[in-house]
Each structure stands twice: as C-alpha cells, then as structure tokens.
Design a protein around this motif. Structure first.
Motif, PDB file in Angstrom:
ATOM      1  N   ALA A 107       5.608   0.242 -11.258  1.00 19.14           N
ATOM      2  CA  ALA A 107       6.118   1.521 -10.770  1.00 19.14           C
ATOM      3  C   ALA A 107       5.019   2.305 -10.063  1.00 19.14           C
ATOM      4  O   ALA A 107       5.255   2.923  -9.020  1.00 19.14           O
ATOM      5  CB  ALA A 107       6.689   2.333 -11.929  1.00 19.14           C
ATOM      6  N   PHE A 108       3.814   2.276 -10.619  1.00 21.59           N
ATOM      7  CA  PHE A 108       2.688   2.976 -10.001  1.00 21.59           C
ATOM      8  C   PHE A 108       2.389   2.434  -8.606  1.00 21.59           C
ATOM      9  O   PHE A 108       2.301   3.176  -7.639  1.00 21.59           O
ATOM     10  CB  PHE A 108       1.446   2.863 -10.889  1.00 21.59           C
ATOM     11  CG  PHE A 108       0.233   3.525 -10.324  1.00 21.59           C
ATOM     12  CD1 PHE A 108      -0.002   4.860 -10.552  1.00 21.59           C
ATOM     13  CD2 PHE A 108      -0.664   2.812  -9.547  1.00 21.59           C
ATOM     14  CE1 PHE A 108      -1.115   5.478 -10.019  1.00 21.59           C
ATOM     15  CE2 PHE A 108      -1.774   3.417  -9.013  1.00 21.59           C
ATOM     16  CZ  PHE A 108      -2.007   4.765  -9.246  1.00 21.59           C
ATOM     17  N   VAL A 109       2.235   1.129  -8.516  1.00 22.52           N
ATOM     18  CA  VAL A 109       1.876   0.507  -7.235  1.00 22.52           C
ATOM     19  C   VAL A 109       2.993   0.689  -6.204  1.00 22.52           C
ATOM     20  O   VAL A 109       2.734   1.049  -5.059  1.00 22.52           O
ATOM     21  CB  VAL A 109       1.534  -0.986  -7.440  1.00 22.52           C
ATOM     22  CG1 VAL A 109       1.406  -1.706  -6.125  1.00 22.52           C
ATOM     23  CG2 VAL A 109       0.262  -1.122  -8.242  1.00 22.52           C
ATOM     24  N   ALA A 110       4.228   0.450  -6.611  1.00 21.53           N
ATOM     25  CA  ALA A 110       5.347   0.573  -5.670  1.00 21.53           C
ATOM     26  C   ALA A 110       5.492   1.999  -5.174  1.00 21.53           C
ATOM     27  O   ALA A 110       5.653   2.230  -3.967  1.00 21.53           O
ATOM     28  CB  ALA A 110       6.637   0.100  -6.331  1.00 21.53           C
ATOM     29  N   SER A 111       5.421   2.974  -6.064  1.00 19.59           N
ATOM     30  CA  SER A 111       5.596   4.354  -5.615  1.00 19.59           C
ATOM     31  C   SER A 111       4.415   4.814  -4.759  1.00 19.59           C
ATOM     32  O   SER A 111       4.600   5.561  -3.796  1.00 19.59           O
ATOM     33  CB  SER A 111       5.813   5.293  -6.799  1.00 19.59           C
ATOM     34  OG  SER A 111       4.716   5.273  -7.662  1.00 19.59           O
ATOM     35  N   ALA A 112       3.214   4.367  -5.057  1.00 18.56           N
ATOM     36  CA  ALA A 112       2.053   4.739  -4.239  1.00 18.56           C
ATOM     37  C   ALA A 112       2.155   4.156  -2.832  1.00 18.56           C
ATOM     38  O   ALA A 112       1.945   4.866  -1.840  1.00 18.56           O
ATOM     39  CB  ALA A 112       0.765   4.287  -4.903  1.00 18.56           C
ATOM     40  N   LEU A 113       2.487   2.880  -2.738  1.00 14.57           N
ATOM     41  CA  LEU A 113       2.574   2.252  -1.416  1.00 14.57           C
ATOM     42  C   LEU A 113       3.719   2.823  -0.580  1.00 14.57           C
ATOM     43  O   LEU A 113       3.539   3.109   0.616  1.00 14.57           O
ATOM     44  CB  LEU A 113       2.738   0.739  -1.566  1.00 14.57           C
ATOM     45  CG  LEU A 113       1.507  -0.030  -2.012  1.00 14.57           C
ATOM     46  CD1 LEU A 113       1.836  -1.494  -2.228  1.00 14.57           C
ATOM     47  CD2 LEU A 113       0.390   0.120  -0.999  1.00 14.57           C
ATOM     48  N   GLY A 157       4.827   8.682   4.286  1.00 16.01           N
ATOM     49  CA  GLY A 157       4.074   9.847   4.725  1.00 16.01           C
ATOM     50  C   GLY A 157       3.296   9.648   6.001  1.00 16.01           C
ATOM     51  O   GLY A 157       2.931  10.619   6.662  1.00 16.01           O
ATOM     52  N   VAL A 158       3.053   8.412   6.387  1.00 12.52           N
ATOM     53  CA  VAL A 158       2.186   8.149   7.537  1.00 12.52           C
ATOM     54  C   VAL A 158       2.964   7.794   8.805  1.00 12.52           C
ATOM     55  O   VAL A 158       2.557   8.167   9.909  1.00 12.52           O
ATOM     56  CB  VAL A 158       1.186   7.031   7.170  1.00 12.52           C
ATOM     57  CG1 VAL A 158       0.479   6.485   8.375  1.00 12.52           C
ATOM     58  CG2 VAL A 158       0.178   7.559   6.170  1.00 12.52           C
ATOM     59  N   MET A 185      -2.221  11.511  -2.135  1.00  8.54           N
ATOM     60  CA  MET A 185      -3.641  11.731  -1.841  1.00  8.54           C
ATOM     61  C   MET A 185      -4.106  10.852  -0.683  1.00  8.54           C
ATOM     62  O   MET A 185      -4.903  11.287   0.149  1.00  8.54           O
ATOM     63  CB  MET A 185      -4.477  11.465  -3.086  1.00  8.54           C
ATOM     64  CG  MET A 185      -4.371  12.558  -4.101  1.00  8.54           C
ATOM     65  SD  MET A 185      -5.514  12.246  -5.440  1.00  8.54           S
ATOM     66  CE  MET A 185      -4.585  12.886  -6.794  1.00  8.54           C
ATOM     67  N   ALA A 186      -3.596   9.638  -0.618  1.00  6.59           N
ATOM     68  CA  ALA A 186      -3.940   8.767   0.516  1.00  6.59           C
ATOM     69  C   ALA A 186      -3.381   9.344   1.813  1.00  6.59           C
ATOM     70  O   ALA A 186      -4.050   9.306   2.852  1.00  6.59           O
ATOM     71  CB  ALA A 186      -3.396   7.364   0.271  1.00  6.59           C
ATOM     72  N   VAL A 187      -2.176   9.905   1.773  1.00  2.00           N
ATOM     73  CA  VAL A 187      -1.614  10.561   2.959  1.00  2.00           C
ATOM     74  C   VAL A 187      -2.449  11.782   3.319  1.00  2.00           C
ATOM     75  O   VAL A 187      -2.689  12.052   4.501  1.00  2.00           O
ATOM     76  CB  VAL A 187      -0.137  10.947   2.722  1.00  2.00           C
ATOM     77  CG1 VAL A 187       0.393  11.797   3.857  1.00  2.00           C
ATOM     78  CG2 VAL A 187       0.718   9.707   2.580  1.00  2.00           C
ATOM     79  N   GLY A 188      -2.907  12.531   2.314  1.00  2.00           N
ATOM     80  CA  GLY A 188      -3.760  13.687   2.580  1.00  2.00           C
ATOM     81  C   GLY A 188      -5.050  13.296   3.287  1.00  2.00           C
ATOM     82  O   GLY A 188      -5.487  13.974   4.218  1.00  2.00           O
ATOM     83  N   ILE A 189      -5.653  12.196   2.869  1.00  2.00           N
ATOM     84  CA  ILE A 189      -6.871  11.725   3.540  1.00  2.00           C
ATOM     85  C   ILE A 189      -6.552  11.282   4.961  1.00  2.00           C
ATOM     86  O   ILE A 189      -7.303  11.563   5.898  1.00  2.00           O
ATOM     87  CB  ILE A 189      -7.524  10.595   2.726  1.00  2.00           C
ATOM     88  CG1 ILE A 189      -8.064  11.167   1.419  1.00  2.00           C
ATOM     89  CG2 ILE A 189      -8.625   9.905   3.501  1.00  2.00           C
ATOM     90  CD1 ILE A 189      -8.503  10.132   0.427  1.00  2.00           C
ATOM     91  N   PRO A 236      -3.670  18.961   4.643  1.00  2.00           N
ATOM     92  CA  PRO A 236      -3.780  17.931   3.603  1.00  2.00           C
ATOM     93  C   PRO A 236      -3.845  18.500   2.182  1.00  2.00           C
ATOM     94  O   PRO A 236      -3.225  17.953   1.266  1.00  2.00           O
ATOM     95  CB  PRO A 236      -5.077  17.196   3.951  1.00  2.00           C
ATOM     96  CG  PRO A 236      -5.305  17.460   5.379  1.00  2.00           C
ATOM     97  CD  PRO A 236      -4.740  18.816   5.642  1.00  2.00           C
ATOM     98  N   VAL A 237      -4.556  19.595   1.999  1.00  2.00           N
ATOM     99  CA  VAL A 237      -4.638  20.196   0.664  1.00  2.00           C
ATOM    100  C   VAL A 237      -3.267  20.715   0.237  1.00  2.00           C
ATOM    101  O   VAL A 237      -2.843  20.527  -0.911  1.00  2.00           O
ATOM    102  CB  VAL A 237      -5.710  21.314   0.626  1.00  2.00           C
ATOM    103  CG1 VAL A 237      -5.602  22.147  -0.633  1.00  2.00           C
ATOM    104  CG2 VAL A 237      -7.093  20.715   0.740  1.00  2.00           C
TER     105      VAL A 237
END
Length: 162
Positions: free
Chosen positions: A33-39, A45-46, A96-100, A132-133
C-alpha cells in the motif's frame, strides 16, 4: 466419541476468536500500500506539468496545480481510508516527491528572469518555495484528517471485519 483436543463431543463456538491476519500478511499489505500510493501519487502530481506548456503563465500554473492535486488528493484519501497509516505515509511520500519536483521545476522557470531567451514568469519569485510547501502541508492535513481514529489510540488496531 470425544474429539481429541477438546475431550468433548460437542463443538465449542462460544470461545472462538475472530480470525486475524498473521504478521507477514500485514507487513506485505502495508508495504504494498505504501509503495503503490507513493508511486501513483507522484505520477498523478507530475504529469500535468509535462503535458501543459507555458506554466510560466499564472493561469496555466494554477490550472496545472489544480489538475495535479485533485486526483492526487482523491487517491490519498482513498489510500488513507483503505490502508490506514501505510497508505497515508505513502501518500505523503509521493506528495513530498511532487513537492521536490515542483521546487525544481519552478526554479527552472525562474531562470527566465536572468535571460532574454526564456519567458519571464508572471508570478513572484517567492512562489518557488511557497507552492511546494503548500502542496506538502495540504497533503499532511488531508492525511491526518482522514486517518481512522483508532490510529491515534494506544489500544491498537481493532480486529478486521470479514
């Protein structure tokens, strides 16, 4: 004829505990769930910033942010409610990756202020870090608001309904 472990011939159902998942199944489900939702959060977002051109214009930047954050927040809400803390943390990691990505993209667009070859952005330079913040803070608020209430208690997770 009595049954071997119980030494009785009547089945006992009153003391039967509800089935629970073993630790390995919970770990695999949480990690997945962590990996799927992060990716998926990162991809959602990108992609508008690659598809929409002219994000140096204020209207296009707002449109790209709206198109990017809406499905990302919906996915984050779904992952948080469905997978609990693991889904919420994956959503925050992707955010956070989208923010970066946004920080680097907006810094790239700000190069137009120092060169005649690039178009000058319509928004102030302080937006390079504010967007981003703000993105990450709204994602944190969304995840905290939608986390199940038993996550914040010391009693642990209640048994899963089947």
């Amino acid at each position: 004829m009595p049954f071997e472990p119980l030494q009785t011939d009547e089945p006992q159902t009153a003391n039967r505990k509800p089935p629970t998942d073993d630790m390995d199944a919970q770990m695999i489900a949480g990690c997945s769930a962590f990996v799927a939702s992060a990716l998926i959060t990162y991809v959602l977002g990108v992609w508008p910033f690659f598809v929409l051109s002219n994000t140096h214009l204020l209207a296009r930047l707002i449109l790209a942010c709206a198109i990017a954050f809406t499905p990302s927040a919906i996915l984050g809400a779904f992952a948080t409610r469905r997978a609990g803390l693991a889904g919420a943390c994956g959503f925050l990691g992707g955010s956070m990756a989208v923010g970066i990505f946004l920080l680097l993209r907006l810094k790239q667009l700000q190069l137009g202020r120092s060169s005649r070859d690039f178009p000058v952005p319509e928004y102030p330079e302080s937006w390079v870090w504010m967007i981003p913040v703000g993105w990450v803070l709204v994602a944190i608020a969304t995840a905290l608001f939608l986390l199940p209430k038993h996550t914040f208690s010391d009693d642990g997770e209640p048994t899963r309904r089947r």
